[in-house]
Scaffold this motif. Structure first.
Motif, PDB file in Angstrom:
ATOM      1  N   GLY A  21     -11.098 -10.133  -8.673  1.00 43.03           N
ATOM      2  CA  GLY A  21     -12.192 -11.086  -8.468  1.00 43.03           C
ATOM      3  C   GLY A  21     -13.116 -11.149  -9.664  1.00 43.03           C
ATOM      4  O   GLY A  21     -12.946 -10.419 -10.653  1.00 43.03           O
ATOM      5  N   GLY A  22     -14.091 -12.012  -9.567  1.00 51.06           N
ATOM      6  CA  GLY A  22     -14.989 -12.247 -10.702  1.00 51.06           C
ATOM      7  C   GLY A  22     -15.694 -10.984 -11.149  1.00 51.06           C
ATOM      8  O   GLY A  22     -15.610 -10.589 -12.326  1.00 51.06           O
ATOM      9  N   ILE A  23     -16.387 -10.328 -10.242  1.00 48.37           N
ATOM     10  CA  ILE A  23     -17.136  -9.123 -10.631  1.00 48.37           C
ATOM     11  C   ILE A  23     -16.173  -7.946 -10.818  1.00 48.37           C
ATOM     12  O   ILE A  23     -16.342  -7.128 -11.732  1.00 48.37           O
ATOM     13  CB  ILE A  23     -18.221  -8.786  -9.584  1.00 48.37           C
ATOM     14  CG1 ILE A  23     -19.186  -9.972  -9.397  1.00 48.37           C
ATOM     15  CG2 ILE A  23     -19.015  -7.542 -10.007  1.00 48.37           C
ATOM     16  CD1 ILE A  23     -20.183  -9.803  -8.253  1.00 48.37           C
ATOM     17  N   ASP A  42      -6.187  -5.213  -5.406  1.00 50.45           N
ATOM     18  CA  ASP A  42      -6.521  -6.550  -4.892  1.00 50.45           C
ATOM     19  C   ASP A  42      -5.272  -7.081  -4.200  1.00 50.45           C
ATOM     20  O   ASP A  42      -4.291  -6.349  -4.062  1.00 50.45           O
ATOM     21  CB  ASP A  42      -7.000  -7.477  -6.030  1.00 50.45           C
ATOM     22  CG  ASP A  42      -7.957  -8.565  -5.530  1.00 50.45           C
ATOM     23  OD1 ASP A  42      -7.556  -9.355  -4.664  1.00 50.45           O
ATOM     24  OD2 ASP A  42      -9.101  -8.609  -6.010  1.00 50.45           O
ATOM     25  N   ALA A  65      -2.660  -4.635  -2.500  1.00 51.11           N
ATOM     26  CA  ALA A  65      -2.799  -4.097  -1.144  1.00 51.11           C
ATOM     27  C   ALA A  65      -3.760  -4.974  -0.359  1.00 51.11           C
ATOM     28  O   ALA A  65      -4.758  -5.445  -0.906  1.00 51.11           O
ATOM     29  CB  ALA A  65      -3.337  -2.662  -1.188  1.00 51.11           C
ATOM     30  N   VAL A 194     -24.119 -14.520  -8.509  1.00 50.27           N
ATOM     31  CA  VAL A 194     -23.253 -14.191  -9.642  1.00 50.27           C
ATOM     32  C   VAL A 194     -22.227 -15.309  -9.785  1.00 50.27           C
ATOM     33  O   VAL A 194     -21.648 -15.761  -8.782  1.00 50.27           O
ATOM     34  CB  VAL A 194     -22.524 -12.850  -9.420  1.00 50.27           C
ATOM     35  CG1 VAL A 194     -21.840 -12.407 -10.707  1.00 50.27           C
ATOM     36  CG2 VAL A 194     -23.482 -11.772  -8.926  1.00 50.27           C
TER      37      VAL A 194
HETATM   38  N1  LIG Z   1     -20.679 -13.752  -6.438  1.00 48.92           N
HETATM   39  C1  LIG Z   1     -21.860 -13.537  -5.892  1.00 48.92           C
HETATM   40  O1  LIG Z   1     -22.796 -14.326  -6.077  1.00 48.92           O
HETATM   41  C2  LIG Z   1     -22.108 -12.311  -5.048  1.00 48.92           C
HETATM   42  C3  LIG Z   1     -23.386 -12.147  -4.523  1.00 48.92           C
HETATM   43  C4  LIG Z   1     -23.644 -11.054  -3.726  1.00 48.92           C
HETATM   44  C5  LIG Z   1     -22.662 -10.105  -3.484  1.00 48.92           C
HETATM   45  N2  LIG Z   1     -21.414 -10.293  -4.003  1.00 48.92           N
HETATM   46  C6  LIG Z   1     -20.420  -9.253  -3.687  1.00 48.92           C
HETATM   47  O2  LIG Z   1     -19.808  -8.809  -4.879  1.00 48.92           O
HETATM   48  C7  LIG Z   1     -18.464  -8.381  -4.608  1.00 48.92           C
HETATM   49  C8  LIG Z   1     -17.498  -9.064  -5.557  1.00 48.92           C
HETATM   50  O3  LIG Z   1     -17.571 -10.466  -5.310  1.00 48.92           O
HETATM   51  P1  LIG Z   1     -17.041 -11.595  -6.332  1.00 48.92           P
HETATM   52  O4  LIG Z   1     -18.142 -12.546  -6.534  1.00 48.92           O
HETATM   53  O5  LIG Z   1     -16.377 -10.967  -7.496  1.00 48.92           O
HETATM   54  O6  LIG Z   1     -15.983 -12.320  -5.380  1.00 48.92           O
HETATM   55  P2  LIG Z   1     -14.495 -12.759  -5.628  1.00 48.92           P
HETATM   56  O7  LIG Z   1     -14.134 -13.636  -4.484  1.00 48.92           O
HETATM   57  O8  LIG Z   1     -14.330 -13.306  -7.026  1.00 48.92           O
HETATM   58  O9  LIG Z   1     -13.706 -11.368  -5.530  1.00 48.92           O
HETATM   59  C9  LIG Z   1     -13.453 -10.711  -4.318  1.00 48.92           C
HETATM   60  C10 LIG Z   1     -12.058 -10.127  -4.389  1.00 48.92           C
HETATM   61  O10 LIG Z   1     -11.775  -9.409  -3.174  1.00 48.92           O
HETATM   62  C11 LIG Z   1     -10.400  -9.595  -2.905  1.00 48.92           C
HETATM   63  N3  LIG Z   1     -10.064  -9.377  -1.493  1.00 48.92           N
HETATM   64  C12 LIG Z   1     -10.440 -10.162  -0.445  1.00 48.92           C
HETATM   65  N4  LIG Z   1      -9.849  -9.718   0.677  1.00 48.92           N
HETATM   66  C13 LIG Z   1      -9.104  -8.635   0.343  1.00 48.92           C
HETATM   67  C14 LIG Z   1      -8.265  -7.767   1.086  1.00 48.92           C
HETATM   68  N5  LIG Z   1      -8.067  -7.939   2.397  1.00 48.92           N
HETATM   69  N6  LIG Z   1      -7.643  -6.759   0.428  1.00 48.92           N
HETATM   70  C15 LIG Z   1      -7.821  -6.614  -0.917  1.00 48.92           C
HETATM   71  N7  LIG Z   1      -8.612  -7.410  -1.667  1.00 48.92           N
HETATM   72  C16 LIG Z   1      -9.236  -8.423  -1.038  1.00 48.92           C
HETATM   73  C17 LIG Z   1     -10.147 -11.060  -3.297  1.00 48.92           C
HETATM   74  O11 LIG Z   1      -8.768 -11.319  -3.480  1.00 48.92           O
HETATM   75  C18 LIG Z   1     -10.990 -11.219  -4.539  1.00 48.92           C
HETATM   76  O12 LIG Z   1     -10.237 -11.027  -5.722  1.00 48.92           O
HETATM   77  C19 LIG Z   1     -18.224  -8.708  -3.134  1.00 48.92           C
HETATM   78  O13 LIG Z   1     -18.425  -7.561  -2.341  1.00 48.92           O
HETATM   79  C20 LIG Z   1     -19.274  -9.751  -2.840  1.00 48.92           C
HETATM   80  O14 LIG Z   1     -19.594  -9.797  -1.468  1.00 48.92           O
HETATM   81  C21 LIG Z   1     -21.115 -11.363  -4.775  1.00 48.92           C
END
Ligand SMILES: NC(=O)c1ccc[n+]([C@@H]2O[C@H](COP(=O)([O-])OP(=O)(O)OC[C@H]3O[C@@H](n4cnc5c(N)ncnc54)[C@H](O)[C@@H]3O)[C@@H](O)[C@H]2O)c1
Length: 255
Positions: A21-23, A42, A65, A194
């Motif tokens: 994912g992004g972060i 992931d 996974a 983010v």
């Molecule tokens: N982007 C934002 O603005 C933001 C804000 C607050 C909190 N967050 C938190 O930061 C964290 C990272 O978020 P992000 O923005 O990178 O999101 P993202 O959607 O880019 O990444 C999330 C990743 O989790 C993986 N994932 C989802 N279900 C899964 C599963 N069952 N098994 C394995 N992997 C799985 C996805 O494939 C994805 O690659 C998350 O916990 C999110 O809630 C993000």
């Protein structure tokens, strides 16, 4: 212990979930620069392979996974211990957000889907990793991911997601109490906005602009702006911090 500017993570085994994912990608890259060995987890093996190839360091692995399969967690952690040499850090980022424009639209499946991955899988994976860290006897770091939604209740149709993130904050505090005697710290990172697919998918552009305007630092974070906080919490420098929720929101929230 003598003070050193280094993170103290050379050769340490780090599990990063949501690593495609992004972060998550930014977090995996940041750990790579510390000399840690990363197991990136992931759903999609091809994306993980691409990530691992792009890292400069050695000894990293990508493991596809579905973390909703709770019975797979012990084996996943054991694989990390075996292939990385040890498990010192779990950075658990995997999560999903399903926006709904009204409360009436929210289905039971929406609730279960978001709570299953965001909170239930998080708990059981933290427990599995913590158990391995206790058995190793060298302390450890568990880093969970909340969201500004834990505090605000969420924007843009995200009340169910926000509830799951509130659970993350409570769970993080409870695990910090349990694992503290083993020198395992447990802390949550709480991003504001983010720039990743999760934020922008289904979000009205006007809501995006409004949140940006309410952020004193004036921009939506790039993923790299979260990665440093994760590495800090994993580092020796954060060894006396546990049970904390670190607000990384550019001032959108102030606590
Ligand atoms: N982007 C934002 O603005 C933001 C804000 C607050 C909190 N967050 C938190 O930061 C964290 C990272 O978020 P992000 O923005 O990178 O999101 P993202 O959607 O880019 O990444 C999330 C990743 O989790 C993986 N994932 C989802 N279900 C899964 C599963 N069952 N098994 C394995 N992997 C799985 C996805 O494939 C994805 O690659 C998350 O916990 C999110 O809630 C993000």
């Amino acid at each position: 212990m003598a003070w050193s500017v280094g993170a103290g993570l050379e050769g340490k085994g780090v599990i990063v979930t949501g690593a495609a994912g992004g972060i998550g990608q930014a977090v995996a890259r940041a750990f790579d620069t510390t000399g840690a060995r990363v197991m990136a987890v992931d759903l999609d093996q091809a994306k993980l392979d691409e990530l691992i190839v792009g890292l400069g360091g050695r000894g990293h692995i990508g493991v596809a996974a579905d973390l909703r399969i709770i019975s797979s967690h012990d084996a996943l952690v054991e694989r990390a211990r075996r292939e990385l040499g040890n498990v010192y850090v779990l950075a658990n980022l995997a999560a999903v957000l399903r926006r709904r424009s009204s409360l009436e639209e929210i289905t039971e499946d929406d609730w279960d889907f978001q709570h299953d991955i965001n909170l239930k899988s998080a708990f059981f994976l933290c427990r599995a990793a913590g158990k391995a860290m206790v058995a190793q006897g060298h302390g450890g770091r568990i880093i969970t991911f909340a969201s500004q939604g834990w505090w605000t209740g969420g924007f843009g149709g995200s009340v169910v997601y926000a509830a799951s993130k509130g659970g993350i904050v409570s769970m993080t505090r409870g695990l910090a109490r349990t694992f503290g005697p083993h020198r395992i710290t447990v802390n949550a990172v709480s991003p504001g906005q983010v720039n990743t697919p999760m934020l922008v998918t289904g979000l009205a552009p006007a809501m995006y602009e409004a949140m940006k305007e309410q952020t004193p630092l004036g921009h939506v974070a790039e993923p790299d702006e979260l990665a440093g906080t994760v590495v800090f919490l994993a580092s020796d420098h954060a060894r006396y911090i546990t049970g904390a929720t670190i607000n990384v929101s550019g001032g959108f929230l102030m606590y």
